[in-house]
Design an enzyme around this catalytic site. Structure first.
Site, mmCIF file in Angstrom:
data_model
loop_
_atom_site.group_PDB
_atom_site.id
_atom_site.type_symbol
_atom_site.label_atom_id
_atom_site.label_comp_id
_atom_site.label_asym_id
_atom_site.label_seq_id
_atom_site.Cartn_x
_atom_site.Cartn_y
_atom_site.Cartn_z
ATOM 1 N N ASP A 57 0.833 -1.215 0.000
ATOM 2 C CA ASP A 57 0.000 0.000 0.000
ATOM 3 C C ASP A 57 0.869 1.267 0.000
ATOM 4 O O ASP A 57 0.730 2.129 0.879
ATOM 5 C CB ASP A 57 -0.934 0.060 1.226
ATOM 6 N N GLU A 93 -11.355 -1.571 -2.451
ATOM 7 C CA GLU A 93 -10.743 -0.769 -1.387
ATOM 8 C C GLU A 93 -9.637 0.110 -1.952
ATOM 9 O O GLU A 93 -9.430 0.160 -3.157
ATOM 10 C CB GLU A 93 -10.201 -1.685 -0.286
#
Ligand code: NAG
Length: 319
Positions: free
Chosen positions: A36, A198
């Site tokens: 991420d 997401e």
């Protein structure tokens, strides 16, 4: 004629040989430990990379290509937010506002809705200079219509919005001050038939705001691999407004399953996601993400940092 048909044969082979997607650009130094990722360049030319794990790991490099060096943790004692997961921070998102830098982070535990988006502040980004400001007030608990993780700040001419969310009813956005919740939560994307989405990231290019997001199964590929095509992939919708409504290339609402594929698995790249977009002074707009290099291994700890230049000339991001 023989030569001509041989030529046609060679041309016909090309689509099979040339992938529709560019391979990740070069990366040197520490290219793992980049789950991420969130990227920003400081005015002295130093690039900072923030990533999930290690209480938000900070790496720096003189260039996007590296060499990347591990510097330490953003919040070495974890977050002050009083929730399970406050020593295991996820999904950082860095933003510069005036002369200060803010990193939004998530406190949660896997597959649970007891979550909060926190924020930390620094004027230099160096390790040891971060002050934890705690919760933004963007929080969720069991039974709510969303999960308060994966925040991304967009600065729309001094109006600040956090786009966030994971799995529960897709992606949401909320006005913030920018460090505190300052409005109601609205859904911007949802797919009832495939709800695993997401990691939103809103990036303005030209007259459009592009909503990038990751769809599919993110993690644990070494334990159990999803059906082909159900692994992480990067999608986008766009809007003329920072807060939507967002539609895909076919005009389908992002709230009704819309989404245009930007970067799926290809070649030796598997499960790209956790992406962000950065307007780089050298390379222009770049898409950065983590991915599995299938030549190395499928464990989360083996995932690598990747990036590609984005070509927006068609009105949609192409890498
Ligand atoms: C961007 O994509 C267009 C096609 O949409 C192509 O004509 C152009 O050459 C591409 N630009 C670059 C820099 O690759």
């Amino acid at each position: 004629m023989v030569k001509l048909s041989a030529l046609f044969g060679a041309v016909a082979l090309l689509p099979a040989l040339v992938s529709a997607y560019a391979l990740p650009e070069a990366c040197s130094g520490t290219c793992t430990n980049s789950h991420d990722p969130s990227i920003i360049r400081r005015s002295d030319g130093t690039y900072f990379r923030f990533s999930t794990g290690g209480k938000i790991a900070i790496h720096t490099a003189p260039s996007l290509t590296g060499p990347w060096t591990y510097k330490g943790a953003l919040l070495p004692s974890g977050s002050s937010i009083n929730l399970a997961g406050n020593k295991d921070l996820w999904a950082p998102d860095v933003a510069q506002i005036g002369s200060a830098f803010y990193v939004y982070y998530s406190v949660s535990t896997f597959g649970v809705q007891n979550s909060a988006i926190g924020v930390a502040r620094s004027t230099s980004m160096d390790v040891g200079t971060w002050t934890d400001l705690g919760s933004t007030g963007v929080t969720s608990s069991t039974g709510m219509a969303y999960n308060a993780i994966d925040g991304n700040l967009v600065n729309d001419n001094g109006n600040y919005f956090l786009t966030f969310g994971s799995f529960w009813n897709g992606l949401q956005r909320v006005r913030v001050t920018p460090t505190q919740k300052n409005g109601d939560v609205y859904q911007v994307a949802f797919d009832s038939s495939d709800p695993a989405m997401e990691g939103p990231y809103v990036f303005k290019y030209g007259s459009y705001y592009f909503l990038f997001f990751s769809k599919g199964q993110c993690c644990g590929y070494d334990q159990s691999k999803p059906a082909s095509g159900k692994e992480y992939r990067i999608m986008a919708c766009r809007s003329t407004s920072a807060v939507g409504p967002f539609v895909d290339k076919a005009g389908k609402s992002c709230r009704s399953g819309g989404g245009t594929l930007v970067l799926p698995s290809h070649d030796w790249v598997y499960g790209p996601g956790g992406q962000g977009v950065y307007q780089d002074p050298t390379y222009g707009p770049v898409l950065y993400y983590h991915y599995v290099d299938t030549r190395i291994g499928y464990a989360d700890g083996q995932k690598k940092f990747g990036w590609n230049k984005i070509n927006f000339s068609s009105g949609w991001p192409v890498v």
